[in-house]
Design a protein around this motif. Structure first.
Motif, PDB file in Angstrom:
ATOM      1  N   VAL B  15      -6.211  -7.787   0.743  1.00  0.00           N
ATOM      2  CA  VAL B  15      -7.018  -6.593   1.370  1.00  0.00           C
ATOM      3  C   VAL B  15      -6.378  -6.171   2.941  1.00  0.00           C
ATOM      4  O   VAL B  15      -6.222  -5.024   3.150  1.00  0.00           O
ATOM      5  CB  VAL B  15      -8.595  -6.393   1.195  1.00  0.00           C
ATOM      6  CG1 VAL B  15      -9.105  -5.464   1.991  1.00  0.00           C
ATOM      7  CG2 VAL B  15      -8.675  -6.687  -0.148  1.00  0.00           C
ATOM      8  N   ILE B  18      -3.006  -5.312   2.687  1.00  0.00           N
ATOM      9  CA  ILE B  18      -2.822  -3.737   2.431  1.00  0.00           C
ATOM     10  C   ILE B  18      -3.087  -2.606   3.329  1.00  0.00           C
ATOM     11  O   ILE B  18      -2.464  -1.880   3.603  1.00  0.00           O
ATOM     12  CB  ILE B  18      -3.611  -3.663   0.997  1.00  0.00           C
ATOM     13  CG1 ILE B  18      -2.891  -4.521  -0.077  1.00  0.00           C
ATOM     14  CG2 ILE B  18      -3.892  -2.056   0.622  1.00  0.00           C
ATOM     15  CD1 ILE B  18      -3.741  -4.558  -1.588  1.00  0.00           C
ATOM     16  N   LEU B  19      -4.255  -3.002   3.911  1.00  0.00           N
ATOM     17  CA  LEU B  19      -4.903  -1.925   4.901  1.00  0.00           C
ATOM     18  C   LEU B  19      -3.982  -1.973   6.119  1.00  0.00           C
ATOM     19  O   LEU B  19      -3.466  -0.748   6.541  1.00  0.00           O
ATOM     20  CB  LEU B  19      -6.194  -2.506   5.479  1.00  0.00           C
ATOM     21  CG  LEU B  19      -7.165  -2.045   4.298  1.00  0.00           C
ATOM     22  CD1 LEU B  19      -8.652  -2.533   4.685  1.00  0.00           C
ATOM     23  CD2 LEU B  19      -7.430  -0.480   3.613  1.00  0.00           C
ATOM     24  N   SER B  21      -0.732  -2.494   5.959  1.00  0.00           N
ATOM     25  CA  SER B  21       0.613  -1.732   5.493  1.00  0.00           C
ATOM     26  C   SER B  21       0.503  -0.229   5.508  1.00  0.00           C
ATOM     27  O   SER B  21       1.283   0.597   5.856  1.00  0.00           O
ATOM     28  CB  SER B  21       1.102  -2.188   4.151  1.00  0.00           C
ATOM     29  OG  SER B  21       0.064  -1.619   3.128  1.00  0.00           O
ATOM     30  N   PHE B  22      -0.964   0.233   5.324  1.00  0.00           N
ATOM     31  CA  PHE B  22      -0.999   1.656   5.336  1.00  0.00           C
ATOM     32  C   PHE B  22      -1.032   1.895   6.610  1.00  0.00           C
ATOM     33  O   PHE B  22      -0.722   3.130   7.133  1.00  0.00           O
ATOM     34  CB  PHE B  22      -2.659   2.005   4.569  1.00  0.00           C
ATOM     35  CG  PHE B  22      -2.272   2.333   3.128  1.00  0.00           C
ATOM     36  CD1 PHE B  22      -1.714   3.419   2.893  1.00  0.00           C
ATOM     37  CD2 PHE B  22      -2.462   1.285   2.173  1.00  0.00           C
ATOM     38  CE1 PHE B  22      -1.630   3.872   1.584  1.00  0.00           C
ATOM     39  CE2 PHE B  22      -2.395   1.511   0.876  1.00  0.00           C
ATOM     40  CZ  PHE B  22      -1.955   2.838   0.507  1.00  0.00           C
ATOM     41  N   MET B  23      -1.818   1.219   7.574  1.00  0.00           N
ATOM     42  CA  MET B  23      -2.090   1.610   8.893  1.00  0.00           C
ATOM     43  C   MET B  23      -0.537   1.962   9.541  1.00  0.00           C
ATOM     44  O   MET B  23      -0.510   2.726  10.598  1.00  0.00           O
ATOM     45  CB  MET B  23      -2.664   0.566   9.690  1.00  0.00           C
ATOM     46  CG  MET B  23      -4.223   0.317   9.479  1.00  0.00           C
ATOM     47  SD  MET B  23      -4.890   2.070   9.746  1.00  0.00           S
ATOM     48  CE  MET B  23      -6.578   1.811   8.849  1.00  0.00           C
TER      49      MET B  23
END
Lengths: 809, 139
Positions: B15, B18-19, B21-23
């Motif tokens: 998680v 993933i977060l 990578s979005f940031m």
């Protein structure tokens, strides 16, 4: 004032049924609740009877509302705002249904319709669970009804009533000062249905999708009933076929939307990670996670808590997705999201009114939900199924969190937003999900619950694995999958995901023969897995190997470091001119219109360079419905077994057809003088008597003076030549201009002023010849996407039938 | 440590990854003025067509079907020229609000991704009472 010609009775009747459905649902919820709570058997029975009566009244009211709205629309009673705003007289009968669900009120009604149908079935089938389950269903009906009753309580508007008259909504407008306002032209026809929705997929996609949404209420209701009655696992077997049904239908509904997008939208594909699409996918992912932990519980007693969590979340996320789509809070990130109807508080409340009580109940009872303290063996089916469910759950989180950024920004005052490329941030995560899920789907069925014989499992996995390695290696080596836009890492991930998906297909097919000895009745899950694997293969190949055929080689600016990112994807095609499109030749032959000019079809003759195969594509432009000028484009595809050729028109000068008002601008020049036009210049090379040219061959009899000009566009290194000329016929002079179509130029040779000076007329116009800007894409293996979904649904149907048979025996 | 704990630990790590990578890809909402200060960085700007220019949208598919030039201004009145390297979105003329994602290059806002322009689809105006009211007062 007494207005003339209004039909008020059906609206009043409709409003009556709205109120009745609201009240009856509330009463049914209460009566069923009492029946569930009361210990005394006789009391409970009589409460239950009362609950049934009220629920049936609710269902009948909703069916009646539906019939009334359909009647209003089909009779074109434009005094009703909903009818006026969503339909018109030209609509085909099947699109009258689409008009019902174009608006928010109609979609909620459709949702309630399915709840009513499902509730009636549950009334017959859920036996001892009837009271608590139907109480939850009635509660949902009660809350949903509140969104369409449209009444005011202390000046707060609750819901939006579809039976409002136009003059109720816009009473202040001067037009309603007239008693005969209905005779005015603007009330003779409605606003019509959005062009993009006039598509057969829009007749069936919303009902199926809403049946999917509605059906997630059933596992939710069973889960709540289980917590409420403290009979934590008792509902498990009864609910299982419902979960398979729900997962199948919701999946089908989502993918029908994808098919509609593919066939009638210009996104250039079936999925764009648009927030509205994401919001429907997430409940499905979580429901499927729940389905797997549910199956684990039935066989081993593990994972019940997770099952509860997943079922509650999946229904709450359906509500959340309704809020996201309908509230207007997503309007800056989604192309589909609707505008705010002024009832956002109610949409938010809709989520919380289910979220809070169900989670309070879940956490209160959490400790009491049975679980097995001894942990799963890592060589067991349940362990890996649980891991799979967890991965699905994480994958759902990775979709819903970024989708909710606008909501976070609203609540926390942050300033987050997904970057310019909105698809890759999702794809690069989900590609790894595909790797893991593909592998787990392939292997897990070969394991046994509780304890697996390692040797036997590995032995039965041997041949499927060998076959997979062979096929995967072949497809990686010969498949020319070299999607390097995002670098080598992502390309490797695509290959891994492809291998895993192929493995899922092969291993599950093998499992039907090896594990189940060909017993098809029990093979529902394997069939669904095969379909899912094929779907993944289709998604991976059609996306990674998507080709743009209409690459614009002509644009001289088409080079440099950023070319790859930039979309040189449209090709300008002039009528009648054969154009190179990589693997094909394409010619814009002609166009035709139907329905009084509403549809304009462009006939694109395609010819395969290799095979010589010829076919015609008919992409079209559709004139928008009343009140909105302009056109929408609608693609057309040629379907092959292995790929689709997909085309759409982005521009056609035909739509702007008008009089050619441009005038010739005349200048006097000498040899080698330069004349400028808006995007280039031209040089007068020479003038000669019967000068040799590429247009006409003059004979001895002709008297013709020909000018030769070289045209140099600024944006191209390619020089063009024009030969305007004048001839003498019977003592009159005829000027024959030459056109340079690609530059929108007409050049006229007026007359020699003297022997060294000449008058040249230049006209610039875009209407010289019909042309279009066309985009043509090739989607390889797209049929695997659709076929995979169909097979997956067949698998779900098989499991539903088997589970139902198991209950009845 | 139990296996389940290990699994959950891995899940939490996933998680976070993933977060993050979005940031890494996040862009921010800017005005045209602040976007100019962040030249070369991908930003999101909400603007509308600048009606001082006639036409405010220049798309000449005859010469180049893959470039659309538009003139926009934001709510603070800053104006800019936008170059979008794709075909003109179908209903752009009608749009009241355009969401732009791209980079400022000098004085030009450059958009190299097809998703870099979002206009509200016309069907979504339908439920807008103002549009309906206009419609009812015409003809």
């Amino acid at each position: 004032m007494n207005y003339i010609g209004e039909h008020l009775l059906p609206g009043q009747l409709g409003f009556f049924f709205l109120i009745l459905s609201f009240v009856a649902a509330g009463m049914a919820c209460f009566a069923y609740g009492k029946a569930a709570q009361t210990e005394h058997l006789e009391d409970s029975k009589s409460w239950r009877k009362l609950g049934r009566v009220f629920f049936i009244i609710d269902a009948v009211s909703i069916f009646s509302i539906f019939v009334i709205i359909y009647t209003l629309i089909s009779k074109h009673y434009f005094e009703y705002y909903y009818v006026w705003n969503h339909s018109d007289k030209s609509l085909d009968p099947k699109y009258l249904l689409s008009s019902i669900w174009e608006g928010q009120e109609g979609s909620f009604l459709l949702w309630m319709f399915w709840h009513a149908v499902l509730g009636l079935i549950l009334m017959k089938t859920s036996k001892k669970w009837e009271a608590p389950v139907l109480s939850v269903v009635s509660f949902a009906q009660f809350i949903l009804a509140s969104t369409i009753i449209g009444i005011y309580i202390f000046d707060v508007k609750i819901g939006s009533n579809p039976f409002l008259l136009t003059r109720d909504n816009f009473g202040d407008l001067p037009v309603f000062q007239r008693a005969d306002y209905l005779t005015l032209p603007r009330f003779q026809d409605g606003n019509g249905l959005n062009q993009l929705l006039q598509n057969y997929w829009m007749v069936i996609h919303p009902p199926i999708l809403f049946l999917g949404f509605a059906s997630t209420l059933v596992p939710f209701a069973y889960a709540i009933a289980g917590l409420w009655k403290k009979d934590y696992g008792g509902w498990s077997k009864d609910a299982l076929p419902w979960v398979s049904f729900s997962a199948g239908i919701l999946g089908l509904g989502i993918m029908m939307g994808a098919k509609w997008a593919y066939e009638s939208l210009n996104f250039g594909g079936y999925w764009a990670w648009d927030p509205v699409e994401n919001a429907s996918l997430v409940p499905w992912l979580i429901l499927v996670a729940g389905l797997h932990t549910h199956v684990v519980y039935n066989s081993t007693g593990h994972s019940l808590r997770a099952t509860y969590l997943f079922y509650i979340l999946s229904f709450v996320l359906v509500l959340y997705s309704t809020y996201l789509t309908r509230s207007g809070d997503l309007q800056d990130t989604s192309v589909h999201a609707f505008t705010n109807l002024g009832m956002n508080w109610q949409l938010r409340l809709l989520v919380f009114v289910f979220l809070i009580p169900s989670f309070v109940l879940f956490f209160m009872r959490y400790k009491k939900i049975p679980h097995i303290a001894k942990e799963e063996n890592s060589w067991s089916r349940e362990f890996w199924m649980f891991i799979g469910a967890l991965v699905l759950f994480l994958s759902a989180l990775a979709v819903i969190v970024p989708t909710s950024f606008p909501i976070f920004n609203k609540v926390f005052g942050t300033n987050w937003n997904i970057g310019e490329d909105k698809e890759f941030p999702y794809n690069r995560i989900q590609v790894f999900v595909a790797v893991i899920i593909g592998l787990l789907t392939a292997i897990t069925q070969f394991m046994k619950y509780k304890q697996t014989d390692k040797g036997a499992t590995l032995k039965s996995l041997l041949w499927p694995t060998v076959l997979t390695v062979a096929i995967s290696t072949a497809s990686s080596v010969f498949g020319a999958i070299n999607y390097d836009k995002y670098g080598i890492g992502f390309l490797i991930a695509i290959h891994l995901a492809l291998w895993a998906s192929i493995y899922a297909v092969i291993a599950n097919a093998a499992y039907i023969w090896v594990g189940l000895k060909g017993k098809m009745k029990a093979a529902g899950a394997s069939v669904a897995h095969i379909g899912f694997g094929m779907f993944l293969v289709g998604v991976l190949i059609s996306s990674a190997k998507k080709e743009v055929l209409s690459i614009n080689h002509l644009n001289p600016l088409n080079f440099g470091g950023e070319t790859k990112e930039k979309g040189e994807e449209n090709l300008t095609m002039f009528q009648g001119i054969k154009t190179d499109m990589g693997s094909h030749w394409a010619t814009y032959e002609k166009d035709s219109t139907t329905m009084g000019g509403k549809y304009m079809f462009f006939h694109i003759a395609m010819e395969n360079k290799k095979s010589g195969e010829k076919f015609t594509l008919y992409p079209d432009l559709i004139k928008n419905s009343k009140g909105q000028e302009g056109y929408s484009n609608n693609p057309d595809s040629k379907h092959y077994l292995t790929h689709d050729i997909f085309s759409y028109v982005n521009y056609a000068n035909k739509t702007k057809e008008g009089e050619d008002t441009a005038q010739f601008r005349v200048e006097t020049v000498k040899y080698k003088d330069t004349l400028y036009y808006s995007s280039g210049f031209m040089i007068l090379d020479t003038v000669g008597f019967r000068l040799e040219n590429n247009r006409v061959e003059f004979t001895e009899k002709d008297t013709a003076i020909v000018a030769k000009l070289t045209v140099v566009p600024f944006n191209s290194s390619k020089k063009l030549t024009a030969y305007p000329y004048l001839t003498f016929n019977n003592n009159s002079i005829e000027y024959v201009p030459d056109t340079v179509i690609s530059q929108g130029l007409a050049i006229q040779f007026k007359r020699p002023t003297d022997l060294t000076h000449f008058d040249i007329g230049v006209k610039e116009s875009s209407n010289l010849t019909p042309f279009i800007a066309l985009k043509v894409l090739k989607f390889p293996l797209i049929n695997f996407v659709w076929l995979g979904i169909v097979i997956m649904i067949v698998g779900f149907v098989m499991t539903v039938r088997r589970r139902m048979r198991l209950i009845n025996n | 440590m139990k296996k389940l704990h290990l699994v959950l630990l891995v899940a939490i790590a996933a998680v976070i990854t993933i977060l993050l990578s979005f940031m890494g890809d996040l862009s921010t909402y800017e005005t045209l003025a602040t976007a100019k200060l962040k030249e070369g960085k991908t930003v999101t700007v909400i603007a509308k067509l600048d009606t001082n220019y006639k036409p405010a949208i220049i798309y000449n598919p005859l010469k180049d079907p893959n470039t659309t030039t538009i003139y926009v201004k934001d709510s603070l009145g800053n104006a800019a020229k936008v170059v979008y390297h794709f075909e003109k979105p179908m209903d752009m003329e009608k749009s009241e609000r355009i969401v732009l994602k791209g980079k400022m290059k000098g004085d030009v806002f450059d958009i190299t991704s097809k998703d870099g322009i979002l206009i509200k689809c016309p069907s979504k105006y339908k439920d807008d009472p103002k549009a309906a009211s206009n419609n009812l007062t015409q003809n």
